[in-house]
Design a protein around this motif. Structure first.
Motif, PDB file in Angstrom:
ATOM      1  N   LEU A 132       4.941  10.893   1.234  1.00 36.05           N
ATOM      2  CA  LEU A 132       6.236  11.553   1.138  1.00 36.05           C
ATOM      3  C   LEU A 132       6.057  12.999   0.707  1.00 36.05           C
ATOM      4  O   LEU A 132       5.108  13.327  -0.005  1.00 36.05           O
ATOM      5  CB  LEU A 132       7.120  10.811   0.139  1.00 36.05           C
ATOM      6  CG  LEU A 132       7.451   9.365   0.527  1.00 36.05           C
ATOM      7  CD1 LEU A 132       8.134   8.644  -0.641  1.00 36.05           C
ATOM      8  CD2 LEU A 132       8.332   9.339   1.764  1.00 36.05           C
ATOM      9  N   ASN A 151       8.588  12.654   4.097  1.00 36.36           N
ATOM     10  CA  ASN A 151       8.311  12.314   5.484  1.00 36.36           C
ATOM     11  C   ASN A 151       8.305  13.563   6.357  1.00 36.36           C
ATOM     12  O   ASN A 151       8.853  14.601   5.988  1.00 36.36           O
ATOM     13  CB  ASN A 151       9.356  11.312   5.985  1.00 36.36           C
ATOM     14  CG  ASN A 151       9.139   9.939   5.399  1.00 36.36           C
ATOM     15  OD1 ASN A 151       8.021   9.432   5.378  1.00 36.36           O
ATOM     16  ND2 ASN A 151      10.204   9.314   4.912  1.00 36.36           N
ATOM     17  N   ARG A 202      12.901  13.337   8.833  1.00 33.99           N
ATOM     18  CA  ARG A 202      13.321  13.302   7.431  1.00 33.99           C
ATOM     19  C   ARG A 202      14.837  13.172   7.290  1.00 33.99           C
ATOM     20  O   ARG A 202      15.493  13.935   6.582  1.00 33.99           O
ATOM     21  CB  ARG A 202      12.800  14.539   6.704  1.00 33.99           C
ATOM     22  CG  ARG A 202      12.659  14.386   5.192  1.00 33.99           C
ATOM     23  CD  ARG A 202      12.107  15.642   4.559  1.00 33.99           C
ATOM     24  NE  ARG A 202      10.807  16.018   5.123  1.00 33.99           N
ATOM     25  CZ  ARG A 202      10.239  17.214   4.953  1.00 33.99           C
ATOM     26  NH1 ARG A 202      10.870  18.159   4.273  1.00 33.99           N
ATOM     27  NH2 ARG A 202       9.055  17.463   5.493  1.00 33.99           N
ATOM     28  N   ALA A 260       4.616   8.193   8.114  1.00 36.61           N
ATOM     29  CA  ALA A 260       5.868   8.217   7.364  1.00 36.61           C
ATOM     30  C   ALA A 260       6.040   6.902   6.624  1.00 36.61           C
ATOM     31  O   ALA A 260       5.360   5.914   6.885  1.00 36.61           O
ATOM     32  CB  ALA A 260       7.050   8.466   8.304  1.00 36.61           C
ATOM     33  N   TRP A 261       6.985   6.909   5.700  1.00 35.83           N
ATOM     34  CA  TRP A 261       7.292   5.755   4.868  1.00 35.83           C
ATOM     35  C   TRP A 261       8.787   5.461   5.034  1.00 35.83           C
ATOM     36  O   TRP A 261       9.630   6.030   4.363  1.00 35.83           O
ATOM     37  CB  TRP A 261       6.935   6.044   3.416  1.00 35.83           C
ATOM     38  CG  TRP A 261       7.115   4.916   2.451  1.00 35.83           C
ATOM     39  CD1 TRP A 261       8.079   4.814   1.493  1.00 35.83           C
ATOM     40  CD2 TRP A 261       6.300   3.733   2.329  1.00 35.83           C
ATOM     41  NE1 TRP A 261       7.932   3.655   0.781  1.00 35.83           N
ATOM     42  CE2 TRP A 261       6.845   2.965   1.261  1.00 35.83           C
ATOM     43  CE3 TRP A 261       5.192   3.261   3.013  1.00 35.83           C
ATOM     44  CZ2 TRP A 261       6.288   1.745   0.873  1.00 35.83           C
ATOM     45  CZ3 TRP A 261       4.644   2.047   2.632  1.00 35.83           C
ATOM     46  CH2 TRP A 261       5.188   1.309   1.582  1.00 35.83           C
ATOM     47  N   GLN A 262       9.109   4.610   5.989  1.00 34.98           N
ATOM     48  CA  GLN A 262      10.494   4.305   6.343  1.00 34.98           C
ATOM     49  C   GLN A 262      10.593   2.853   6.797  1.00 34.98           C
ATOM     50  O   GLN A 262       9.564   2.196   7.028  1.00 34.98           O
ATOM     51  CB  GLN A 262      10.975   5.257   7.454  1.00 34.98           C
ATOM     52  CG  GLN A 262      11.168   6.686   6.984  1.00 34.98           C
ATOM     53  CD  GLN A 262      11.523   7.641   8.108  1.00 34.98           C
ATOM     54  OE1 GLN A 262      11.199   7.413   9.267  1.00 34.98           O
ATOM     55  NE2 GLN A 262      12.174   8.743   7.774  1.00 34.98           N
TER      56      GLN A 262
END
Length: 303
Positions: free
Chosen positions: A127, A129, A134, A208-210
């Motif tokens: 993070l 992203n 984003r 990314a972290w989603q």
């Protein structure tokens, strides 16, 4: 690059560059180099946002498992305010062009394979992203803070782009689906194919972290992108989403379907804004104009 490349290579790779084989300057600077000892390597440098080490660690794990991605040759080294690393060269292969449902299914199978592998990789969430994905930023306003875009005349962005982005972001932010690690720049320009099989997947700086559904949805809309980017036909996104679930061996919930369809257009609205602010040909903008109603309907996003 604003650092001594020759000295950096000598220190971290044990050999100095003698030839530049490739150069691209965008969000990050990428140089393909031939070293004095005969090796061909890529050196990447980007502003240090605190996410580079996590991305490179994940890339190293996947490369070690034999996945089609370049093997890192150095850790991330902070140099003059930049995060710099080197990775092996994976030359050859061709871009698989097209945005038909059959091509969508081929890309979806690769994305499913990568997501399955990333599910077993443990790193700190990378993070914030990437800026084009984003939608989950914690700043004020609709768009994430991007200085060189924010400084331009925002009245150039058509109202329908802003309205669509607001509705998409509201829906995406409303989900409580868990976040996972995923490739957020899964586009044709970042993959190479050989003999009908994927040969290399590049741009691991863009992890990314989603929620999984959001990552898959974004890929379903952008997989065919080569400059200039656009948005694939709705039926091709549908084929991508269906093929992804088949390969992963599980069906999306209703919530995941809606989030996937909402995310399928976020990259395009980001690109439409870019086009409007730069006076570029309205390719993504016209795709958003023509497809927004159907994608919003599939995401169950009302007026």
């Amino acid at each position: 690059m604003t650092f001594d490349l020759r000295a950096w290579c000598a220190e971290h790779l044990g050999s100095s560059p003698v030839d530049v084989l490739y150069e691209r300057v965008s969000i990050s600077s990428v140089l393909g180099l031939r070293l004095a000892d005969g090796r061909e390597v890529y050196v990447k440098a980007r502003e240090d946002a605190g996410r580079a080490s996590a991305c490179l660690t994940a890339q190293a794990v996947l490369a070690g498992r034999g996945l089609p991605c370049p093997r890192p040759l150095t850790p991330v080294v902070l140099t003059g305010g930049l995060a710099v690393h080197a990775e092996e060269s994976l030359p050859g292969g061709e871009i698989l062009r097209g945005d038909t449902p059959s091509i969508a299914r081929r890309y979806a199978a690769v994305f499913a394979r990568l997501m399955a592998e990333l599910a077993t990789v443990t790193v700190e969430p990378p993070l914030p992203n990437p800026r084009w994905s984003r939608w989950d930023h914690d700043g004020e306003g609709l768009w994430p803070a991007i200085g060189f875009l924010d400084s331009r005349d925002q009245s150039a962005v058509p109202s329908f782009v802003i309205d669509t982005a607001e509705r998409l972001r509201k829906r995406l932010l409303a989900t409580d689906l868990p976040c996972v690690l995923g490739h957020a720049d899964f586009e044709a320009q970042n993959l190479r194919w050989r003999d009908g099989e994927v040969w290399a997947v590049h741009d691991w700086d863009s992890l990314a972290w989603q929620p999984e559904a959001a990552l898959v949805g974004a890929a379903s809309g952008a997989f065919a992108n080569v400059p200039p980017p656009s948005l694939v036909p709705v039926e091709s996104s549908a084929a991508f989403l269906e093929a992804y679930q088949e390969v992963r061996g599980r069906a999306f919930s209703v919530e995941e379907w809606e989030i996937a369809w909402a995310a399928s257009m976020w990259t395009a609205v980001h690109n439409a804004r870019w086009e409007a602010l730069h006076g570029d040909a309205p390719i993504s903008l016209e795709a958003v104009r023509s497809q927004a109603a159907e994608r919003l309907r599939r995401a169950k996003i009302g007026t």
